[in-house]
Design an enzyme around this catalytic site. Structure first.
Site, PDB file in Angstrom:
ATOM      1  N   HIS A 132     -25.495 -29.489  48.397  1.00  0.00           N
ATOM      2  CA  HIS A 132     -26.333 -30.389  48.968  1.00  0.00           C
ATOM      3  C   HIS A 132     -27.026 -31.408  50.549  1.00  0.00           C
ATOM      4  O   HIS A 132     -28.089 -31.354  50.945  1.00  0.00           O
ATOM      5  CB  HIS A 132     -26.841 -31.555  48.558  1.00  0.00           C
ATOM      6  CG  HIS A 132     -26.709 -32.610  48.263  1.00  0.00           C
ATOM      7  ND1 HIS A 132     -25.593 -32.747  47.408  1.00  0.00           N
ATOM      8  CD2 HIS A 132     -26.967 -33.819  49.308  1.00  0.00           C
ATOM      9  CE1 HIS A 132     -24.595 -34.212  48.213  1.00  0.00           C
ATOM     10  NE2 HIS A 132     -25.466 -34.489  48.917  1.00  0.00           N
ATOM     11  N   ASP A 162     -22.001 -28.667  43.045  1.00  0.00           N
ATOM     12  CA  ASP A 162     -22.229 -29.401  44.404  1.00  0.00           C
ATOM     13  C   ASP A 162     -21.386 -29.075  44.940  1.00  0.00           C
ATOM     14  O   ASP A 162     -20.961 -30.044  46.320  1.00  0.00           O
ATOM     15  CB  ASP A 162     -22.930 -30.937  44.124  1.00  0.00           C
ATOM     16  CG  ASP A 162     -23.497 -31.077  45.846  1.00  0.00           C
ATOM     17  OD1 ASP A 162     -23.899 -30.029  46.209  1.00  0.00           O
ATOM     18  OD2 ASP A 162     -23.893 -32.292  45.656  1.00  0.00           O
ATOM     19  N   SER A 236     -22.252 -37.887  52.038  1.00  0.00           N
ATOM     20  CA  SER A 236     -22.315 -36.726  51.193  1.00  0.00           C
ATOM     21  C   SER A 236     -21.128 -35.740  52.110  1.00  0.00           C
ATOM     22  O   SER A 236     -21.874 -35.607  53.158  1.00  0.00           O
ATOM     23  CB  SER A 236     -23.731 -36.237  50.635  1.00  0.00           C
ATOM     24  OG  SER A 236     -24.068 -37.396  49.708  1.00  0.00           O
TER      25      SER A 236
END
Length: 392
Positions: A132, A162, A236
Site C-alpha cells: 500500500h 501487503d 508503514s
C-alpha cells in the site's frame, strides 16, 4: 547523687551539641531507620539525572537499545511514492478548449505524494516494504539515512499479504539481518524504525503484545505480530527489530481512532515477508495452493445441530463445481480437520495450510463426514490472482 546528675546533664548537652553539628554539616552521616521517611528533594529539570531506556538481556543484565538502533537504522530507508494527477479526458475537446483554454486545469494539480518506509535486505539492493506504500505510484524515490538517494524499481507486489519488493542500484549498501520469529515470545522487547509523518527516521520501543493476530480484515493472509511500540503514518514498510537489531517484521498497520498511535500496531512476520520476497524475485509472483471451497468456522452450535463427534474444524458450506476439491470428493457439509499433516481448526488456518501446498501435486485432506472420519486425495491447483477473499 548531685554529682551523678551533673555528669549526666553535661553528657546529654555534649551529645546534643554533637548531633546538631553533624546534622548541620554532614547530614548524610545520619542513617534512617526502616520506619523513617525522607522528604523528596526538588531539583530543576536541568539538574535532574537523565534516564536512559534499557532492555533486559536473556542473562538478566541491563543494556541500552543504542546498539540495536545503530545496527538496524542504516538499512531502514524513507520512501516517497508519487502519482501523477489524472489527465482530464476532455482536454482535446474543442468546446472544452473554448471554455477553459488550452491549459487543462487538471495539469495544474500537484502530483499525489505518499510517504513510507522500507528495509534493505540484500547487498544487491532489494528492499522490503508494504504494497500500500507504493501501489499505483509512477515514481518511487528512496532516501538512505546516510543522505544518498536513488530511484527504485518495483520488482513485484503481493496485495494479499501487503508485501512489496523494490530494487535500487547503489554501492556499499547497508543490509539488515533477518531474525527468528519462531523464538519470539509475548513480552519480548522490540523496536519500531521508520519515517513517521515524514519527520525523519525515528526509533520507538515497546514489547510484543500478541502473536498470530488474524481475522482483522486487513489482508487476505494474516498472521501479525502485535506490538505497543509507537507506529504512526509513515512507519508503514519500516522495520520491527529485536534488541540485537535483527529484523522480526515489516510494520504495516495500526488500530487508531485519531490517526495516531494508540499502542496497537501490527507487523508482518519476517518469515512471511521473506517467502513472498523470494517468490516475487524468482517467479515475479507468489505461487499458492487452492482447492476451491467456501469455508466457515465450526461452532459448538453447528456441531450439535449436525450431531458431529468433533468440536473443532472448518465446515465446508460450498464446493466449486469441477474444482480441485469437487474432483477429490469433498462435499458441502464436510468438516475439514487436517490439510496434509497440518491440523486446522478455523478458516484462517485452512487458508494458510492450503496456500502452503504446491500446485499440481496431490494432498491428503482429512475430513469428518457425519459420524465418519476419512481422508480424501485432492490435486491442488494454483490460487488465481483475483481470488475472492473467503474462497480457499
Amino acid at each position: 547523687m548531685r554529682k551523678t546528675w551533673l555528669i549526666f546533664s553535661q553528657a546529654v548537652t555534649v551529645a546534643l551539641a554533637l548531633l546538631f553539628v553533624v546534622a548541620t554539616l554532614k547530614p548524610e552521616w545520619l542513617g534512617r531507620g526502616g520506619g523513617g521517611t525522607m522528604m523528596p528533594s526538588i531539583v530543576s529539570i536541568s539538574q535532574a539525572p537523565s534516564v536512559q531506556p534499557v532492555a533486559l538481556s536473556p542473562t538478566g543484565s541491563v543494556s541500552s537499545y543504542s546498539g540495536a538502533a545503530r545496527r538496524a537504522t542504516p538499512a531502514v530507508v524513507s520512501i516517497t511514492a508519487s502519482k501523477a494527477p489524472q489527465r482530464n479526458p476532455h482536454t482535446d475537446d474543442p468546446w472544452f478548449k473554448f471554455f477553459f483554454g488550452d491549459q487543462d486545469p487538471g495539469q495544474r494539480q500537484q502530483p499525489q505524494v505518499g510517504l513510507g518506509s522500507g528495509v534493505i535486505v540484500s547487498p544487491e539492493g532489494y528492499l522490503l516494504t508494504n504494497n500500500h506504500v507504493i501501489e499505483g505510484a509512477d515514481d518511487i524515490e528512496v532516501q538512505l539515512p546516510d543522505g544518498r538517494q536513488a530511484r527504485a524499481k518495483v520488482v513485484g507486489a503481493d496485495p494479499e499479504t501487503d508485501v512489496a519488493v523494490l530494487k535500487i542500484t547503489l554501492d556499499k549498501l547497508p543490509v539488515i539481518t533477518f531474525g527468528s520469529v519462531d523464538s519470539l515470545q509475548v513480552g519480548d522487547v522490540v523496536l519500531a524504525i521508520g519515517n513517521p509523518f515524514g519527520v525523519g527516521q525515528t526509533v520507538t520501543s515497546g514489547i510484543v503484545s500478541a502473536l498470530g493476530r488474524n481475522q482483522l480484515g486487513i489482508n487476505t493472509f494474516e498472521n501479525f505480530i502485535q506490538t505497543d511500540a509507537a507506529i504512526n503514518p509513515g512507519n508503514s514498510g519500516g522495520a520491527l527489530v529485536d534488541t540485537s537489531g535483527n529484523l522480526l517484521g515489516i510494520n504495516t498497520a495500526i488500530y487508531s481512532r485519531s490517526g495516531g498511535s494508540m499502542g496497537i500496531g501490527f507487523a508482518i512476520p519476517v518469515s512471511t515477508a521473506k517467502l513472498v520476497m523470494e517468490g516475487l524475485i524468482r517467479d515475479g509472483q507468489v505461487t499458492r495452493g487452492w482447492i476451491g471451497v467456501e469455508p466457515r468456522d465450526l461452532t459448538p452450535e453447528i456441531a450439535e445441530t449436525f450431531n458431529l463427534p468433533i468440536k473443532q474444524g472448518v465446515l465446508i458450506t460450498g464446493v466449486l463445481q469441477n474444482g480441485p476439491a469437487s474432483a477429490g470428493g469433498l462435499r458441502p457439509g464436510d468438516v475439514v480437520v487436517k490439510v496434509a499433516d497440518t491440523p486446522v481448526s478455523n478458516t484462517v488456518q485452512l487458508l494458510a495450510a492450503v496456500a502452503a501446498l504446491k500446485p499440481q501435486t496431490p494432498a491428503v485432506i482429512g475430513i469428518q463426514r457425519g459420524d465418519k472420519s476419512m481422508d480424501l486425495k485432492v490435486v491442488v491447483a494454483q490460487r488465481p490472482k483475483s481470488q475472492a477473499r473467503r474462497e480457499q
